[in-house]
Motif scaffolding. Structure first.
Motif, mmCIF file in Angstrom:
data_model
loop_
_atom_site.group_PDB
_atom_site.id
_atom_site.type_symbol
_atom_site.label_atom_id
_atom_site.label_comp_id
_atom_site.label_asym_id
_atom_site.label_seq_id
_atom_site.Cartn_x
_atom_site.Cartn_y
_atom_site.Cartn_z
ATOM 1 N N HIS A 1 34.406 43.548 -3.703
ATOM 2 C CA HIS A 1 34.116 42.372 -4.514
ATOM 3 C C HIS A 1 33.930 42.703 -5.985
ATOM 4 N N GLY A 2 33.844 43.970 -6.319
ATOM 5 C CA GLY A 2 33.663 44.353 -7.711
ATOM 6 C C GLY A 2 34.893 45.061 -8.246
ATOM 7 N N GLU A 3 34.914 45.287 -9.557
ATOM 8 C CA GLU A 3 36.069 45.924 -10.182
ATOM 9 C C GLU A 3 36.013 47.443 -10.069
ATOM 10 N N GLY A 4 34.801 47.989 -9.853
ATOM 11 C CA GLY A 4 34.677 49.429 -9.800
ATOM 12 C C GLY A 4 34.934 49.995 -8.422
ATOM 13 N N TYR A 5 34.690 51.293 -8.296
ATOM 14 C CA TYR A 5 34.901 51.993 -7.033
ATOM 15 C C TYR A 5 33.972 51.445 -5.955
ATOM 16 N N ASN A 6 32.696 51.300 -6.268
ATOM 17 C CA ASN A 6 31.715 50.590 -5.447
ATOM 18 C C ASN A 6 30.963 49.636 -6.366
ATOM 19 N N CYS A 7 30.761 48.414 -5.920
ATOM 20 C CA CYS A 7 30.051 47.469 -6.786
ATOM 21 C C CYS A 7 28.551 47.726 -6.787
ATOM 22 N N GLY A 8 28.024 48.330 -5.716
ATOM 23 C CA GLY A 8 26.599 48.604 -5.640
ATOM 24 C C GLY A 8 25.748 47.372 -5.430
ATOM 25 N N ALA A 9 26.367 46.223 -5.152
ATOM 26 C CA ALA A 9 25.603 44.978 -5.033
ATOM 27 C C ALA A 9 25.935 44.161 -3.796
ATOM 28 N N CYS A 10 27.099 44.372 -3.199
ATOM 29 C CA CYS A 10 27.452 43.604 -2.006
ATOM 30 C C CYS A 10 26.642 44.102 -0.811
ATOM 31 N N GLU A 11 26.681 43.361 0.282
ATOM 32 C CA GLU A 11 25.866 43.734 1.432
ATOM 33 C C GLU A 11 26.256 45.095 1.994
ATOM 34 N N ARG B 1 18.737 42.698 -6.477
ATOM 35 C CA ARG B 1 20.139 42.837 -6.049
ATOM 36 C C ARG B 1 20.244 42.791 -4.536
ATOM 37 N N LEU B 2 19.296 43.442 -3.884
ATOM 38 C CA LEU B 2 19.284 43.434 -2.422
ATOM 39 C C LEU B 2 19.094 42.018 -1.908
ATOM 40 N N ARG B 3 18.160 41.283 -2.482
ATOM 41 C CA ARG B 3 17.918 39.904 -2.055
ATOM 42 C C ARG B 3 19.172 39.044 -2.238
ATOM 43 N N ALA B 4 19.866 39.238 -3.353
ATOM 44 C CA ALA B 4 21.071 38.445 -3.630
ATOM 45 C C ALA B 4 22.232 38.831 -2.718
ATOM 46 N N GLY B 5 22.261 40.088 -2.283
ATOM 47 C CA GLY B 5 23.396 40.546 -1.488
ATOM 48 C C GLY B 5 23.290 40.284 -0.004
ATOM 49 N N LEU B 6 22.094 40.070 0.505
ATOM 50 C CA LEU B 6 21.913 39.895 1.946
ATOM 51 C C LEU B 6 22.332 38.507 2.408
#
Length: 407
Positions: free
Chosen positions: A293-303, A332-337
Motif C-alpha cells: 500500500h505504500g511507495e517504499g519497500y515496506n510502508c511500516g504502517a499497514c496491518e 500507527r498501529l491503531r490506524a492499521g488494525l
C-alpha cells in the motif's frame, strides 16, 4: 469465457506467453467483461519451456473467473489429463469456499504428448515474496533438504501480485529485484523473476483472495516441464484452516503428470515462523511483509507490516530488521488494525499477552487491548446459517487434509 490466440513473444531479455480472453455474454449482460490479454513474462532463458499449445496455465487462471461470471470456459489448447480429472474437485472446493461461485462447463481437450523439455533435469521451485511465510519455507527446505530430490532450486518471485506496478512494462521495482537477487545468490538458488497482469485483470472479475492460489499455479504451469515440484507457502495452520484461494486441499489439485504442487508450512503459525526467520541475518536484511500500500519497500504502517513488527518485537529481533521501523508507533498501529476472525483474534491475544509479559510497551499493549475489545468482524461473528455452514465445510476440509497427509 474463451481463451484463444495463444502466442509467445520473445526478445533478447524476455519471453512472454499471452492469450486473448473474451466473454461469451452480450455486452448488456451484467456478467459481461471487456476482452483482455492475459500475459506472463519470464526471463529469456525460460523460452525452451514455453509452449503456445499448453493450455494448463490459462485453465488454472481463468477457472475461478469463469465460476464468478457463470460462463462456460473454453480453451483452444490441450491440457493435462491429470488436471482435467481434478477439475470436478477443484470446482467443488471453490464453490464450497465461495458460495456465490457457480459450477460451469469446461470445454478443453486432453493433451496427448507431455510438455516439451529443454533436456535438462527439471528443478524444484518455491514461490518467494521475501515475506515471513515464504522465507520460512525456504529456510526450512535448506535445513531439511540440503541436497536431495526435494531441494528448492528456483525462487519464483512475481511482480504484479502483492506489489502492483504501473503500465505494461512488467519491470520490477529496483530495490525489490535487488533483494530477490541477493537472497538467491546467498542461498545458492536460481532466481526466476516473473511479471504478469493476472491480478490487474482478474480483480475486475473476482476478488484476489479467491484468485491468488490459481494465479500462482498458472505461472508454474506456464513453465511446462521446466519444474518438477513447486511449493506454495502456507498462511494458516492445519488446525485453523479457512476458505482461501491457496489451501492445502486445493493447491495439490493443480498438479499435472510432470509437475507436483505442494502447500507448505501449515505446521506453524506466522508468529512462530517469524521467530525462526528472525534468526537469519539474510532475512533480517531483506524481509518484506508489506501488503503493497505504500511507495517504499515496506510502508511500516499497514496491518501486515505492523503485525510483523509486533512478532519481531516478541522475538527481540525488531532492532535487527533493516527493512522495518525499530519502534512501534501506537497511533500507527491503531490506524492499521482491522477487525478479523477467530484466528486473527487468537493471534493478537497471544501478541498482547507476550508484550505484557515483556513489560516494555504499555502504549502498544493498550492499543492491542482496545482492538481485541472491539471483537470479531461482523462477517465472522454470530451463529448465522452461513457461519454454521462454513463451520461444517471447514470440518470436512480438515478431514480431507488429514487424508491427504496420510496418503
Amino acid at each position: 469465457m474463451r481463451l484463444a490466440a495463444i502466442e509467445i513473444i520473445q526478445d533478447e531479455q524476455s519471453c512472454r506467453l499471452m492469450g486473448r480472453v473474451e466473454s461469451d455474454e452480450d455486452p448488456d449482460d451484467a456478467s459481461w467483461f471487456p476482452p483482455f490479454t492475459l500475459w506472463y513474462e519470464f526471463p529469456a532463458w525460460c523460452a525452451p519451456w514455453l509452449d503456445a499449445s499448453n493450455g494448463d496455465p490459462f485453465l488454472a487462471a481463468l477457472l475461478p473467473m469463469a465460476m464468478q461470471t457463470g460462463e462456460r470456459l473454453a480453451i483452444e489448447a490441450p491440457v493435462s489429463p491429470r488436471l482435467l480429472t481434478a477439475l470436478p474437485d477443484i470446482e467443488a472446493i471453490f464453490a464450497a469456499f465461495y458460495p456465490k461461485l457457480k459450477l460451469v462447463p469446461i470445454e478443453v481437450v486432453p493433451r496427448v504428448a507431455p510438455p516439451r523439455s529443454d533436456g535438462d533435469a527439471p528443478g524444484n521451485g518455491l514461490f518467494f515474496s521475501l515475506g515471513v511465510d515464504s522465507f520460512y519455507s525456504l529456510l526450512k527446505n535448506m535445513r531439511d533438504h540440503p541436497a536431495d530430490d526435494r531441494t528448492v532450486s528456483h525462487l519464483l518471485s512475481v511482480n504484479g501480485f502483492d506489489v502492483t506496478y504501473e503500465g505494461e512494462s512488467g519491470v520490477f521495482p529496483p530495490t525489490l529485484l535487488a533483494n530477490f537477487r541477493r537472497v538467491a545468490t546467498e542461498t545458492g538458488k536460481t532466481l526466476l523473476p516473473v511479471s504478469t497482469n493476472i491480478r490487474r485483470m482478474g480483480v475486475r472479475i473476482g476478488n484476489w483472495p479467491m484468485l491468488h492460489g490459481a494465479a500462482m499455479a498458472s505461472i508454474a504451469l506456464a513453465l511446462g516441464a521446466g519444474l518438477h515440484r513447486v511449493s506454495i507457502a502456507a498462511s494458516a495452520t492445519y488446525d485453523k484452516l479457512y476458505p482461501w484461494g491457496s489451501h492445502p486441499v486445493l493447491d495439490p489439485l493443480w498438479s499435472t503428470e510432470t509437475l507436483t504442487f505442494v502447500h507448505d508450512g501449515c505446521e506453524l503459525n506466522t508468529i512462530d515462523k517469524t521467530a525462526l526467520v528472525a534468526r537469519s541475518d539474510l532475512a533480517m536484511a531483506t524481509l518484506r511483509p508489506c501488503a503493497g500500500h505504500g511507495e517504499g519497500y515496506n510502508c511500516g504502517a499497514c496491518e501486515k507490516c505492523m503485525r510483523t513488527m509486533l512478532d519481531l518485537r516478541m522475538a527481540d529481533a525488531l532492532d535487527r530488521c533493516a527493512t522495518l521501523p525499530h519502534q512501534i508507533d501506537p497511533e500507527r498501529l491503531r490506524a492499521g488494525l482491522r477487525p478479523g476472525g477467530p484466528v486473527h483474534m487468537a493471534d493478537f491475544q497471544r501478541r498482547l499477552d507476550a508484550l505484557r509479559a515483556l513489560g516494555t510497551d504499555p502504549a502498544v499493549c493498550q492499543v492491542l487491548a482496545e482492538h481485541l475489545a472491539q471483537g470479531m468482524s461482523p462477517k465472522f461473528a454470530g451463529s448465522s446459517p452461513r457461519n454454521q455452514a462454513n463451520t461444517s465445510r471447514l470440518s470436512n476440509l480438515a478431514r480431507r487434509v488429514r487424508n491427504i497427509r496420510g496418503a
